[in-house]
Design an enzyme around this catalytic site. Structure first.
Site, PDB file in Angstrom:
ATOM      1  N   HIS A 116       1.073  -0.814   0.522  1.00  0.00           N
ATOM      2  CA  HIS A 116       0.132   0.201   0.127  1.00  0.00           C
ATOM      3  C   HIS A 116       1.068   1.640  -0.103  1.00  0.00           C
ATOM      4  O   HIS A 116       1.792   1.610   0.683  1.00  0.00           O
ATOM      5  CB  HIS A 116      -1.118   0.154   1.144  1.00  0.00           C
ATOM      6  CG  HIS A 116      -2.253  -1.105   1.411  1.00  0.00           C
ATOM      7  ND1 HIS A 116      -3.189  -0.917   1.794  1.00  0.00           N
ATOM      8  CD2 HIS A 116      -2.544  -1.873   0.081  1.00  0.00           C
ATOM      9  CE1 HIS A 116      -4.039  -1.723   1.914  1.00  0.00           C
ATOM     10  NE2 HIS A 116      -3.553  -1.956   0.394  1.00  0.00           N
ATOM     11  N   GLU A 118       0.687   3.504   1.481  1.00  0.00           N
ATOM     12  CA  GLU A 118       0.973   4.531   3.178  1.00  0.00           C
ATOM     13  C   GLU A 118       2.680   3.869   3.300  1.00  0.00           C
ATOM     14  O   GLU A 118       3.424   4.415   4.495  1.00  0.00           O
ATOM     15  CB  GLU A 118       0.327   4.684   3.539  1.00  0.00           C
ATOM     16  CG  GLU A 118      -0.976   5.528   3.527  1.00  0.00           C
ATOM     17  CD  GLU A 118      -2.061   4.593   2.542  1.00  0.00           C
ATOM     18  OE1 GLU A 118      -2.129   3.987   1.963  1.00  0.00           O
ATOM     19  OE2 GLU A 118      -3.343   5.006   3.353  1.00  0.00           O
ATOM     20  N   CYS A 146      -6.262   2.486   4.827  1.00  0.00           N
ATOM     21  CA  CYS A 146      -7.672   0.799   5.499  1.00  0.00           C
ATOM     22  C   CYS A 146      -7.286   0.811   6.829  1.00  0.00           C
ATOM     23  O   CYS A 146      -6.074   1.812   7.709  1.00  0.00           O
ATOM     24  CB  CYS A 146      -6.839   0.406   4.788  1.00  0.00           C
ATOM     25  SG  CYS A 146      -5.273  -0.663   5.153  1.00  0.00           S
ATOM     26  N   CYS A 149      -2.954   0.635   7.528  1.00  0.00           N
ATOM     27  CA  CYS A 149      -2.540   1.857   7.144  1.00  0.00           C
ATOM     28  C   CYS A 149      -1.799   2.808   8.046  1.00  0.00           C
ATOM     29  O   CYS A 149      -1.232   3.068   8.776  1.00  0.00           O
ATOM     30  CB  CYS A 149      -2.090   2.960   5.735  1.00  0.00           C
ATOM     31  SG  CYS A 149      -1.515   1.467   4.498  1.00  0.00           S
TER      32      CYS A 149
END
Lengths: 212, 212
Positions: A116, A118, A146, A149
């Site tokens: 992801h 982040e 999410c 993260c």
């Protein structure tokens, strides 16, 4: 005397809008020659409050410009994801006015849920600072994080997060949960939402439209 | 007839304890010669239920042994963390009865918040399976996961998590939050708690005692 002072402080404190403040300053200025000592002191206090308000507004306008600038950099990262056919989400981490780490979603490309945007940016920022604590950093991300993260942001003690658009069905920066600001945890994040919201949202909707 | 059948099914279903079941089987066996057709069918059904119960118990005992075995492997990982002066937390990921990834906490050593035991194991498992989805996997971890790791487990679609001891102040597998089983998310995890709880707890308390 003590009580009187306190009452005046309250009177100044109560003037919440700038309009009220301006009106009162005007009124006092107009009859300045007639004012007693304590009224002149009051006028001076009101003027200081007005200056502070203007300074605050100027600073907040500047911060908005800075936030937009860094969110635009996060959007560039999102575009890199889109080019790989990945859901376009981008992120930058800023310290002392400088971008120290960038990241974009590469989940399918890397075959890893840890890719992801982040998480990738947090990993790089830790490498740059040589510390798992990302103190003094601001994380800009085009989409609300999410649960993983948001959790990583709290674990890395990032003080401030700026988001583009929200993710009502899965976001954990205020939508489904607000992991970033739970008093139960040992760190709470300052959160700003909706910076370049339209642009951040459009890059996602455009991507999904092309997919169909 | 249909109704009668259903009633009998309910009667059998109602015998919740094995003791009740055994008693009834005994009672019917003792007067087997006198039993009518439908009573004999009922006896057969009760016997099948008893066998199923025994099979279930056997399976669950086996699973407990398997869980303990893998948790012991996670504890070995925790010991590696302790040797580095890190908070001793360990993790293994199992697929088809085989460990496919191991991880232990290296947060200070690696200067990275992403070096929690679970995250390291998830990264390796994804590399082994070449997939961000860790389908068919069970994650064993000595301590209840934090918000980040619980989030990563859900994001990686891990079907089953087995925990050692709980982390009442910060855990997100049932303590502060239960991120693993929120119906709001698109994946829910089967959770087992308290496997080798004492051992998992002692490795932590021993570590903190030595620190003081």
């Amino acid at each position: 005397m003590q009580t009187e002072k306190r009452e005046k402080a309250v009177q100044i404190g109560r003037m919440q809008t700038e309009e009220e403040l301006n009106k009162e300053i005007h009124r006092l200025n107009d009859r300045y020659e007639e004012l007693g000592k304590s009224e002149r002191r009051r006028l001076a206090r009101l003027k200081r409050k007005k200056e502070a308000m203007e300074e605050e507004r100027r600073r907040s306008r500047e911060q908005e410009m800075v936030d937009s600038e860094f969110m635009r950099e996060a959007l560039k990262q999102a575009q890199k994801a889109a080019k790989l056919g990945e859901v376009p989400i981008g992120c930058v981490i800023v310290k002392d006015g400088r971008i120290i780490a960038r990241g974009y979603n590469r989940r399918n490309t890397d075959h890893s849920t840890l890719s992801h945007a982040e998480i990738r940016a947090i990993r790089k920022a830790s490498r740059v600072l040589n510390d798992w604590r990302l103190e003094g950093c601001t994380l800009y991300v085009t989409l609300e994080p999410c649960q993983m993260c948001a959790g990583a942001i709290v674990q890395a003690r990032i003080p401030c997060v700026v988001m583009g658009c929200m993710n009502p069905k899965a976001g954990c920066g205020g939508s489904v949960l607000n992991i970033l600001q739970m008093k139960e945890f040992n760190h709470q994040v300052e959160v700003k939402r909706g910076v370049l919201e339209k642009e951040c949202s459009e890059v996602l909707s455009g991507f999904f439209k092309r997919l169909r």
